[in-house]
Design a protein around this motif. Structure first.
Motif, PDB file in Angstrom:
ATOM      1  N   UNK A  32       0.842  -1.204   0.000  1.00  0.00           N
ATOM      2  CA  UNK A  32       0.000   0.000   0.000  1.00  0.00           C
ATOM      3  C   UNK A  32       0.878   1.255   0.000  1.00  0.00           C
ATOM      4  N   UNK A  33       1.942   1.236   0.823  1.00  0.00           N
ATOM      5  CA  UNK A  33       2.792   2.424   0.968  1.00  0.00           C
ATOM      6  C   UNK A  33       3.441   2.830  -0.346  1.00  0.00           C
ATOM      7  N   UNK A  34       4.092   1.871  -0.998  1.00  0.00           N
ATOM      8  CA  UNK A  34       4.794   2.199  -2.242  1.00  0.00           C
ATOM      9  C   UNK A  34       3.824   2.648  -3.336  1.00  0.00           C
ATOM     10  N   UNK A  35       2.614   2.090  -3.329  1.00  0.00           N
ATOM     11  CA  UNK A  35       1.665   2.415  -4.399  1.00  0.00           C
ATOM     12  C   UNK A  35       0.946   3.743  -4.153  1.00  0.00           C
ATOM     13  N   UNK A  36       0.886   4.176  -2.896  1.00  0.00           N
ATOM     14  CA  UNK A  36       0.023   5.318  -2.590  1.00  0.00           C
ATOM     15  C   UNK A  36       0.713   6.543  -2.027  1.00  0.00           C
ATOM     16  N   UNK A  37       1.906   6.391  -1.471  1.00  0.00           N
ATOM     17  CA  UNK A  37       2.537   7.538  -0.819  1.00  0.00           C
ATOM     18  C   UNK A  37       3.390   8.317  -1.806  1.00  0.00           C
ATOM     19  N   UNK A  38       3.258   9.635  -1.750  1.00  0.00           N
ATOM     20  CA  UNK A  38       4.005  10.542  -2.631  1.00  0.00           C
ATOM     21  C   UNK A  38       4.860  11.448  -1.756  1.00  0.00           C
ATOM     22  N   UNK A  39       5.892  12.053  -2.349  1.00  0.00           N
ATOM     23  CA  UNK A  39       6.720  12.980  -1.557  1.00  0.00           C
ATOM     24  C   UNK A  39       5.851  14.029  -0.858  1.00  0.00           C
ATOM     25  N   UNK A  40       6.085  14.213   0.422  1.00  0.00           N
ATOM     26  CA  UNK A  40       5.325  15.201   1.182  1.00  0.00           C
ATOM     27  C   UNK A  40       4.105  14.629   1.882  1.00  0.00           C
ATOM     28  N   UNK A  41       3.621  13.463   1.434  1.00  0.00           N
ATOM     29  CA  UNK A  41       2.536  12.801   2.163  1.00  0.00           C
ATOM     30  C   UNK A  41       3.040  12.431   3.557  1.00  0.00           C
ATOM     31  N   UNK A  42       2.124  12.367   4.513  1.00  0.00           N
ATOM     32  CA  UNK A  42       2.563  12.078   5.876  1.00  0.00           C
ATOM     33  C   UNK A  42       1.960  10.787   6.418  1.00  0.00           C
ATOM     34  N   UNK A  43       2.805  10.051   7.151  1.00  0.00           N
ATOM     35  CA  UNK A  43       2.361   8.873   7.895  1.00  0.00           C
ATOM     36  C   UNK A  43       2.514   9.228   9.369  1.00  0.00           C
ATOM     37  N   UNK A  44       1.437   9.060  10.095  1.00  0.00           N
ATOM     38  CA  UNK A  44       1.423   9.464  11.499  1.00  0.00           C
ATOM     39  C   UNK A  44       1.564   8.227  12.384  1.00  0.00           C
ATOM     40  N   UNK A  45       2.693   8.174  13.116  1.00  0.00           N
ATOM     41  CA  UNK A  45       2.974   7.072  14.039  1.00  0.00           C
ATOM     42  C   UNK A  45       2.941   7.629  15.459  1.00  0.00           C
ATOM     43  N   UNK A  46       3.486   6.887  16.431  1.00  0.00           N
ATOM     44  CA  UNK A  46       3.571   7.477  17.767  1.00  0.00           C
ATOM     45  C   UNK A  46       4.905   7.121  18.394  1.00  0.00           C
ATOM     46  N   UNK A  47       5.242   7.845  19.449  1.00  0.00           N
ATOM     47  CA  UNK A  47       6.518   7.650  20.142  1.00  0.00           C
ATOM     48  C   UNK A  47       6.573   6.286  20.834  1.00  0.00           C
TER      49      UNK A  47
ATOM     50  N   UNK B  70      11.586   2.799   6.185  1.00  0.00           N
ATOM     51  CA  UNK B  70      12.018   2.294   4.881  1.00  0.00           C
ATOM     52  C   UNK B  70      11.101   2.797   3.766  1.00  0.00           C
ATOM     53  N   UNK B  71       9.794   2.802   4.038  1.00  0.00           N
ATOM     54  CA  UNK B  71       8.839   3.288   3.036  1.00  0.00           C
ATOM     55  C   UNK B  71       9.060   4.777   2.769  1.00  0.00           C
ATOM     56  N   UNK B  72       9.306   5.539   3.830  1.00  0.00           N
ATOM     57  CA  UNK B  72       9.543   6.983   3.680  1.00  0.00           C
ATOM     58  C   UNK B  72      10.763   7.222   2.804  1.00  0.00           C
ATOM     59  N   UNK B  73      11.781   6.397   3.002  1.00  0.00           N
ATOM     60  CA  UNK B  73      12.993   6.547   2.199  1.00  0.00           C
ATOM     61  C   UNK B  73      12.713   6.278   0.725  1.00  0.00           C
ATOM     62  N   UNK B  74      11.869   5.301   0.450  1.00  0.00           N
ATOM     63  CA  UNK B  74      11.573   4.966  -0.946  1.00  0.00           C
ATOM     64  C   UNK B  74      10.639   5.973  -1.604  1.00  0.00           C
ATOM     65  N   UNK B  75       9.680   6.503  -0.828  1.00  0.00           N
ATOM     66  CA  UNK B  75       8.605   7.286  -1.445  1.00  0.00           C
ATOM     67  C   UNK B  75       8.736   8.790  -1.246  1.00  0.00           C
ATOM     68  N   UNK B  76       9.567   9.205  -0.283  1.00  0.00           N
ATOM     69  CA  UNK B  76       9.634  10.637   0.029  1.00  0.00           C
ATOM     70  C   UNK B  76       8.542  11.074   0.980  1.00  0.00           C
TER      71      UNK B  76
END
Lengths: 433, 132
Positions: A117-132, A144-150
């Protein structure tokens, strides 16, 4: 030793001790010939005889590869494997059977979403919200996904008592947020997160939600349709099942639109030398020989849990956790990580300024037979946030007893005495010190 | 499996509570720091080596479990006044023997942290302003 006020336990909230007889390993001795008190259930649980028998029954009578042969054993194995899928479907109340994907565990489930899903849908500047408070398995795949997709990762901060800061969450949730991925229950703090509220708010902002349910599905009733969650990941071995099997639940439309992640046998419709067409769900995400026997064992574990009832299990764990929390709270110098008992699931982690977690785990095992986890529990960023290198974690399940908690407390007090400064002096070897 | 009386022998607890040369060395020529990411044990070793490759002085600092910190103290005491060649010739097996009690593989990592740091430290001259 100072005497502390006795802490009451409500035995009516507890499950019958006799169910321990279902778990052969609980009669083992560990350390210095101590009866085992297994308080490391957040890492992995033990198995009842019913699950062990289901596993050996497959190997003894019905095992073959699934979805391949037309011989008797392949038919039998396939039927059992698909029955296991139905059993998971009922457990989490998935609308469709094919929304239940068997994986090798929570980690593989999250990675499948991050990669596919990540590689197919995330574009540079899109945000994924995780937690501490996330486990490494819900941090690293997104890095890893952020590195591939921006895509950009954001993290929901915590309140002082170790809960998600929901005001900060609402501020962080913007039109750039494409996915919120958080744990239902923190494996280190024990915090039960308000997933229903998180999902509703994320959906209102147009974001999807993945819930890491590794610490919740084994202990709390979860209904994916009532929650309206988009993806849910959990493991068999944390719920009395075997290791090597886990589940990815995803909404049909999302899974249908996602490209396959692992390629290989089973996940295809047709293969030519230079191309393939993917199979339909769930096979599309189950490349290769799946965890056949572990999935059947997981199904036996679900049957066992449901025969006792997840609500009764939760009540039992909550009472043990409150009992342990209250007793640990009375120990001077000990810092309990995470919120008050009413906000937590069945575990308590603690740290002591002067004594490393290893000492607690070693002496608790050797002298008291108590198995606990020592270290960072795969939550290094959370430990860094808390300003500690390691902690000791006691985590409970349906077979634990207040007497085991008493041994934990007794052991913690013994460790404190054992490693208290005593004015020891090293034998001098060097003349010039 | 060793009992904890064996694991936490008196001389080990003595090193833990009263370590040899715990602190920092302003005259350090070589230094290295590492951690055991599994448990968060940290050890830093600072060495002053003279032109002949002899250890003029050595200090360690760190935080972590009894085994990681006591073994660092024991190692530093053992190597004080020796040469680079002595350090390089000092094997992991000798380090475990110096510590004493038999250790499970996971606890061996605690014991060998300082040994690894020392082996790296002799190859890590302290540059002006940046020592690693």
């Amino acid at each position: 030793m100072t005497t502390t006020p006795a802490i009451a336990i409500d035995r009516t909230a507890l499950l019958p001790v006799a169910l321990r007889n279902d778990f052969p390993i609980l009669s083992e001795e560990v350390g210095d010939h101590q009866p085992l008190a297994f308080l490391d259930n957040a890492a992995s649980t033990q198995r009842p005889r019913q699950v062990i028998d289901a596993l050996s029954g497959v190997y003894e009578r019905t095992y073959a590869n699934v979805h391949r042969g037309i011989h008797t054993l392949s038919e039998l194995s396939t039927e059992q494997y698909e029955t296991a899928r139905r059993s998971v479907q009922r457990l989490i109340n998935a609308r469709h059977l094919h929304e239940v994907i068997f994986t090798s565990g929570t980690t593989a489930s999250i990675n499948t979403v991050a990669r596919s899903w990540g590689d197919a849908n995330l574009r540079p500047g899109d945000e994924v919200l995780l937690s501490v408070m996330e486990h490494h398995s819900n941090l690293v795949p997104w890095q890893q996904t952020a590195e591939r997709t921006g895509a950009v990762l954001r993290h929901i901060p915590l309140t002082d008592d170790g809960r998600l800061d929901m005001e900060a969450f609402e501020r962080l949730l913007t039109e750039r947020t494409k996915l919120v991925a958080v744990a239902a229950v923190s494996n280190t703090l024990g915090t039960i997160n308000p997933v229903a509220e998180i999902i509703a708010k994320a959906h209102a902002a147009g974001a999807l939600v993945l819930i890491d349910a590794a610490q919740s599905v084994p202990h709390l009733a979860v209904d994916v349709q009532a929650l309206d969650v988009d993806f849910l990941a959990f493991s068999g071995h944390k719920m009395l099942g075997p290791s090597g099997v886990g589940v990815l639940y995803g909404k049909e439309a999302l899974l249908d639109a996602m490209p396959p992640f692992l390629g290989g046998g089973s996940m295809i419709n047709e293969v030519k030398l230079s191309s393939f067409t993917p199979a339909a769900l769930p096979a599309k995400f189950e490349a290769g020989t799946p965890p056949i026997v572990p999935a059947i064992g997981m199904s036996a574990a679900i049957d066992y849990l449901q025969s006792i009832g997840l609500d009764a299990i939760h009540r039992h764990e909550s009472e043990l956790t409150r009992y342990a929390y209250d007793a640990l709270s009375q120990i001077e110098g000990l810092r309990i990580l995470g919120p008050a008992p009413e906000h937590r699931a069945g575990l308590v982690s603690f740290a002591f300024e002067r004594i490393h977690a290893h000492e607690f785990a070693q002496v608790l095992n050797d002298q008291f037979g108590v198995a606990v986890r020592a270290g960072h529990h795969c939550t290094q960023p959370l430990h860094a946030h808390l300003g500690i290198a390691a902690s000791t974690r006691a985590s409970f399940y349906l077979y634990n007893t207040p007497e085991e908690v008493d041994r934990l407390i007794e052991g913690v007090l013994a460790v404190q005495r054992m490693f208290a400064p005593q004015g020891r002096q090293r034998k001098r070897r060097q003349p010039d010190e | 499996m060793p009992s904890e009386e064996e694991l936490y022998q008196e001389h080990i607890l003595d090193h833990y509570e009263d370590p040899f040369h715990r602190g920092h060395l302003t005259s350090a020529t070589h230094a290295h720091e590492d951690k055991n990411p599994l448990c968060g044990d940290v050890v830093r070793i600072e060495l002053e080596l003279n032109d002949e490759g002899k250890i003029k002085n050595v200090y360690f600092d760190g935080q972590g479990c009894v085994i990681s910190q006591a073994s660092a103290s024991m190692l530093i005491e053992e190597m004080y006044g020796k040469t680079i060649d002595d350090i390089k010739a000092f094997t992991a097996e000798e380090m475990l023997a110096l510590y004493g009690p038999r250790l499970t593989p996971n606890r061996q990592k605690c014991c060998l942290l300082s040994w690894k740091v020392l082996q790296s430290a002799v190859h890590s001259p302290v540059a002006s302003g940046d020592e690693n």
